[in-house]
Design a protein around this motif. Structure first.
Motif, PDB file in Angstrom:
ATOM      1  N   PRO A  12       0.833  -1.200   0.000  1.00  0.00           N
ATOM      2  CA  PRO A  12       0.000   0.000   0.000  1.00  0.00           C
ATOM      3  C   PRO A  12       0.867   1.250   0.000  1.00  0.00           C
ATOM      4  CG  PRO A  12      -0.032  -1.095   2.138  1.00  0.00           C
ATOM      5  CD  PRO A  12       0.656  -2.023   1.193  1.00  0.00           C
ATOM      6  N   GLN A  13       0.398   2.294  -0.668  1.00  0.00           N
ATOM      7  CA  GLN A  13       1.224   3.475  -0.880  1.00  0.00           C
ATOM      8  C   GLN A  13       0.910   4.642   0.050  1.00  0.00           C
ATOM      9  OE1 GLN A  13       3.892   3.470  -3.047  1.00  0.00           O
ATOM     10  NE2 GLN A  13       3.357   1.300  -3.017  1.00  0.00           N
ATOM     11  N   ALA A  14      -0.285   4.684   0.603  1.00  0.00           N
ATOM     12  CA  ALA A  14      -0.635   5.810   1.460  1.00  0.00           C
ATOM     13  C   ALA A  14       0.133   5.737   2.779  1.00  0.00           C
ATOM     14  CB  ALA A  14      -2.133   5.825   1.724  1.00  0.00           C
ATOM     15  N   VAL A  15       0.519   6.914   3.291  1.00  0.00           N
ATOM     16  CA  VAL A  15       1.266   6.989   4.545  1.00  0.00           C
ATOM     17  C   VAL A  15       0.514   7.913   5.499  1.00  0.00           C
ATOM     18  CG1 VAL A  15       3.451   7.646   5.628  1.00  0.00           C
ATOM     19  CG2 VAL A  15       3.451   6.559   3.372  1.00  0.00           C
ATOM     20  N   PHE A  16       0.459   7.512   6.777  1.00  0.00           N
ATOM     21  CA  PHE A  16      -0.338   8.246   7.757  1.00  0.00           C
ATOM     22  C   PHE A  16       0.486   8.580   8.999  1.00  0.00           C
ATOM     23  CE2 PHE A  16      -3.172   5.820   5.135  1.00  0.00           C
ATOM     24  CZ  PHE A  16      -4.246   6.669   4.912  1.00  0.00           C
ATOM     25  N   HIS A  17       0.247   9.781   9.503  1.00  0.00           N
ATOM     26  CA  HIS A  17       0.817  10.237  10.769  1.00  0.00           C
ATOM     27  C   HIS A  17      -0.172   9.846  11.864  1.00  0.00           C
ATOM     28  CE1 HIS A  17       1.308  13.136  14.067  1.00  0.00           C
ATOM     29  NE2 HIS A  17       2.540  13.354  13.645  1.00  0.00           N
ATOM     30  N   CYS A  18       0.263   8.963  12.764  1.00  0.00           N
ATOM     31  CA  CYS A  18      -0.623   8.459  13.816  1.00  0.00           C
ATOM     32  C   CYS A  18      -0.086   8.907  15.174  1.00  0.00           C
ATOM     33  CB  CYS A  18      -0.710   6.936  13.755  1.00  0.00           C
ATOM     34  SG  CYS A  18      -1.331   6.316  12.175  1.00  0.00           S
ATOM     35  N   ARG A  19      -0.888   9.680  15.871  1.00  0.00           N
ATOM     36  CA  ARG A  19      -0.494  10.215  17.173  1.00  0.00           C
ATOM     37  C   ARG A  19      -1.255   9.482  18.270  1.00  0.00           C
ATOM     38  NH1 ARG A  19      -1.343  16.495  19.248  1.00  0.00           N
ATOM     39  NH2 ARG A  19      -0.521  16.189  21.372  1.00  0.00           N
ATOM     40  N   LEU A  20      -0.513   8.793  19.132  1.00  0.00           N
ATOM     41  CA  LEU A  20      -1.126   8.073  20.246  1.00  0.00           C
ATOM     42  C   LEU A  20      -1.178   9.003  21.457  1.00  0.00           C
ATOM     43  CD1 LEU A  20      -2.255   5.482  21.530  1.00  0.00           C
ATOM     44  CD2 LEU A  20       0.104   4.872  22.137  1.00  0.00           C
ATOM     45  N   ILE A  21      -2.382   9.357  21.847  1.00  0.00           N
ATOM     46  CA  ILE A  21      -2.584  10.269  22.973  1.00  0.00           C
ATOM     47  C   ILE A  21      -2.847   9.439  24.229  1.00  0.00           C
ATOM     48  CG2 ILE A  21      -3.990  12.145  23.882  1.00  0.00           C
ATOM     49  CD1 ILE A  21      -4.625  12.879  20.975  1.00  0.00           C
TER      50      ILE A  21
END
Length: 259
Positions: free
Chosen positions: A162-171
């Motif tokens: 998969p090509q999409a990239v995501f910024h994931c912030r764990l709060i």
């Protein structure tokens, strides 16, 4: 999984023997490598819902020892070990099997690999349970899962990443969480880290780690997925989120990503 069939295991409790089969759409050489290589087994043996193998040590020769270590979904650690009796790549592998949860009884596992038009027919025979009928049944069910994980892993290797990239912030559940963790919360963070390390090895996570925000540390993960739903499924399977303690992810897509 692209294969002729799904894994099937039959436990013959009268003889104390399990017979399991699956057809996998890759050559026998690839299957044999996945069954024996130290860096391969932790990639596929297990699931987040049941348990994960985290380390595998193998001296793949007759008389050589092997040992797998892992952790259950409940965080409990386990191991299983044995000795190789026959090694005939890529056709046959015979080894003993000794697990503490089975009373350290020694049984024998035989893998037989046959090249077929669809790829490889893998037949497994696990024998030596004797009168331990419940253990035989339980291992039979377990082998269906194991062969399914193996097949899914091997036949997904050719899929486009998969090509999409995501910024994931764990709060975290509180701003000072990083400084005030209880012993139970520290153990949970170890499970969280182990989970992301597995996803890192799979190529689903590109990097992760804590961010020293003056307002309070939080966790960063850069995730690769087909779409936002895929990223959300990955983060929702994180033990921290599943704990119900109040952890949550904020997910934002990167407009462009250069790696």
């Amino acid at each position: 999984m692209t294969s002729n069939d799904r894994p099937r295991a039959i436990a013959d409790v009268s003889s104390g023997t399990i017979l399991a089969t699956v057809t996998i759409a890759v050559p026998p050489e690839r299957v044999f490598h996945a069954l024996t290589a130290e860096d391969q087994i932790p990639l596929w043996w297990g699931s987040d819902e049941q348990y994960r193998t985290t380390r595998h040590i193998a001296d793949v020769r007759p008389g050589g020892a092997w040992r797998s270590e892992g952790k259950g979904a409940d965080g409990e650690e386990f191991h299983v070990q044995g000795e190789y009796l026959e090694v005939d790549p890529p056709h046959r592998l015979v080894m003993t099997w000794k697990a503490p949860w089975d009373g350290d009884n020694v049984t024998t596992v035989v893998y037989m690999l046959e090249a077929v038009e669809a790829g490889t027919r893998l037949t497994l025979r696990h024998q030596g349970f004797g009168a331990r009928k419940e253990s035989c049944r339980a291992h039979g069910s377990g082998w269906e899962h194991v062969l399914g994980w193996l097949g899914d892993f091997l036949t997904s290797e050719g899929d486009d990443k998969p090509q999409a990239v995501f910024h994931c912030r764990l709060i975290p559940p509180r701003p000072d969480f990083a400084f005030t963790m209880t012993a139970a919360e520290e153990a949970l963070m170890k499970q969280h880290s182990d989970y992301l390390h597995r996803k890192l090895a799979e190529g689903r996570v590109l990097l992760f780690g804590p961010v020293a925000d003056p307002a309070g540390p939080w966790g960063l993960g850069i995730v690769r997925a087909e779409d936002e739903q895929g990223a959300r499924e990955l983060t929702e399977a994180d033990p921290a989120v599943r704990s119900g303690l109040g952890f949550r992810y904020e997910i934002l897509p990167l407009i462009t990503a250069v790696t």
